[in-house]
Motif scaffolding. Structure first.
Motif, PDB file in Angstrom:
ATOM      1  N   THR A 104       0.848  -1.180   0.000  1.00  0.00           N
ATOM      2  CA  THR A 104       0.000   0.000   0.000  1.00  0.00           C
ATOM      3  C   THR A 104       0.882   1.227   0.000  1.00  0.00           C
ATOM      4  O   THR A 104       1.954   1.226   0.597  1.00  0.00           O
ATOM      5  N   GLY A 105       0.459   2.247  -0.696  1.00  0.00           N
ATOM      6  CA  GLY A 105       1.193   3.503  -0.736  1.00  0.00           C
ATOM      7  C   GLY A 105       0.886   4.268  -2.004  1.00  0.00           C
ATOM      8  O   GLY A 105       0.761   3.679  -3.073  1.00  0.00           O
ATOM      9  N   ALA A 106       0.725   5.559  -1.854  1.00  0.00           N
ATOM     10  CA  ALA A 106       0.575   6.428  -3.017  1.00  0.00           C
ATOM     11  C   ALA A 106       1.972   6.703  -3.561  1.00  0.00           C
ATOM     12  O   ALA A 106       2.960   6.562  -2.851  1.00  0.00           O
ATOM     13  N   ILE A 107       2.060   7.080  -4.842  1.00  0.00           N
ATOM     14  CA  ILE A 107       3.362   7.466  -5.375  1.00  0.00           C
ATOM     15  C   ILE A 107       3.230   8.782  -6.137  1.00  0.00           C
ATOM     16  O   ILE A 107       2.162   9.131  -6.638  1.00  0.00           O
ATOM     17  N   LEU A 114       4.270   8.066  -0.981  1.00  0.00           N
ATOM     18  CA  LEU A 114       3.541   9.036  -0.164  1.00  0.00           C
ATOM     19  C   LEU A 114       2.635   8.326   0.833  1.00  0.00           C
ATOM     20  O   LEU A 114       2.177   7.209   0.584  1.00  0.00           O
ATOM     21  N   PRO A 115       2.357   8.968   1.955  1.00  0.00           N
ATOM     22  CA  PRO A 115       1.540   8.326   2.995  1.00  0.00           C
ATOM     23  C   PRO A 115       0.104   8.104   2.546  1.00  0.00           C
ATOM     24  O   PRO A 115      -0.394   8.756   1.623  1.00  0.00           O
ATOM     25  N   ILE A 116      -0.546   7.180   3.219  1.00  0.00           N
ATOM     26  CA  ILE A 116      -1.936   6.823   2.924  1.00  0.00           C
ATOM     27  C   ILE A 116      -2.743   6.791   4.217  1.00  0.00           C
ATOM     28  O   ILE A 116      -2.179   6.815   5.303  1.00  0.00           O
ATOM     29  N   ILE A 136       4.850  -0.627   3.101  1.00  0.00           N
ATOM     30  CA  ILE A 136       4.054   0.565   3.392  1.00  0.00           C
ATOM     31  C   ILE A 136       4.928   1.816   3.219  1.00  0.00           C
ATOM     32  O   ILE A 136       6.154   1.718   3.192  1.00  0.00           O
ATOM     33  N   PRO A 137       4.306   2.994   3.151  1.00  0.00           N
ATOM     34  CA  PRO A 137       5.086   4.232   3.083  1.00  0.00           C
ATOM     35  C   PRO A 137       5.833   4.494   4.400  1.00  0.00           C
ATOM     36  O   PRO A 137       5.316   4.224   5.488  1.00  0.00           O
ATOM     37  N   VAL A 160       9.098   2.074   2.991  1.00  0.00           N
ATOM     38  CA  VAL A 160       9.931   2.636   1.930  1.00  0.00           C
ATOM     39  C   VAL A 160       9.503   4.075   1.654  1.00  0.00           C
ATOM     40  O   VAL A 160       8.342   4.430   1.824  1.00  0.00           O
ATOM     41  N   SER A 161      10.461   4.881   1.221  1.00  0.00           N
ATOM     42  CA  SER A 161      10.151   6.266   0.868  1.00  0.00           C
ATOM     43  C   SER A 161      10.224   6.498  -0.640  1.00  0.00           C
ATOM     44  O   SER A 161       9.814   7.540  -1.135  1.00  0.00           O
TER      45      SER A 161
END
Length: 178
Positions: A104-107, A114-116, A136-137, A160-161
Motif C-alpha cells: 500500500t502507498g501512493a506514489i 507518499l503516505p496513505i 508501506i510508506p 519505503v520512501s
C-alpha cells in the motif's frame, strides 16, 4: 451511540465482524463533502486520477493490465499507486518476484512513496489474508509499528520512501528465500 465501547458491544451482540470503530466528526463529514464538490466541479484532480497519472508517468507508458484494474467500477483513492507501479515493473521484466507481498502507498510521478490513510485496517486485512510481508510508506511506519504491537501482527512490515527502495527490498527477500 454514547461511546465507542457501546458501539462495539452492540456489534458483538449482533455477531457482526468489524476491524475498528472510528468516530466521525462534523468536520470530517463536511471536509469530505467539500472535496467531493471540488472533484465534481473539476477544480482539483481527485486522488484516484492523480494516482493513475503518477503510475503512468513513473512507468513512462500506459499498460493494458494496469488500465484494466484502474477502469473497474467502485475503486478510488491513491493507495494502490505503489503496488501498481511495482506490477508495471514486473510486467516490463524490470523486476522479478516469487514472493507474496501486501503493498500500500501512493506514489508521485518521480516514484516517491507518499503516505496513505486507513493503515490500521490495511495491516489487519493483510494479516488476516495470510501475507508474510507488507510494504508501506515510510511516513506511516511509526503508526504501523504501534498497530503491529497492539494487534500482535506477525507479518513483517517494511517501509519505503521511494519505489527504488521497494524494488531493492523485494530483490533482497527473493534472493534470501531461494
Amino acid at each position: 451511540m454514547e461511546s465507542k465501547q457501546s458501539v462495539e458491544d452492540s456489534l458483538n451482540k449482533q455477531h457482526i465482524q468489524f476491524l475498528d470503530i472510528i468516530e466521525v466528526t462534523n468536520f470530517d463529514l463536511y471536509g469530505s463533502k467539500n472535496r467531493q464538490l471540488l472533484d465534481w466541479l473539476l477544480l482539483k484532480k481527485n486522488d484516484f486520477e492523480q494516482m493513475r497519472e503518477s503510475v503512468n508517468h513513473y512507468l513512462g507508458q500506459e499498460d493494458a493490465t494496469i488500465n484494466e484494474f484502474l477502469n473497474r467500477d467502485h475503486i478510488g483513492g491513491n493507495s494502490a499507486g505503489l503496488g501498481l507501479a511495482l506490477i508495471g515493473l514486473i510486467i516490463r521484466g524490470d523486476l522479478q518476484n516469487d514472493l507474496s507481498f501486501a503493498v500500500t502507498g501512493a506514489i508521485s510521478k518521480t516514484g516517491d512513496v507518499l503516505p496513505i490513510g486507513l493503515i490500521k485496517e490495511k495491516i489487519q486485512i493483510a494479516e488476516v489474508s495470510g501475507y508474510s510481508y507488507m510494504i508501506i510508506p515510510s511516513e506511516n511506519a511509526e503508526e504501523a509499528a504501534i498497530i503491529q504491537k497492539e494487534q500482535n501482527i506477525t507479518m513483517q512490515i517494511f517501509d519505503v520512501s521511494h519505489i527504488d527502495e521497494a524494488v531493492q527490498m523485494i530483490n533482497e527477500l527473493n534472493d534470501k528465500n531461494k
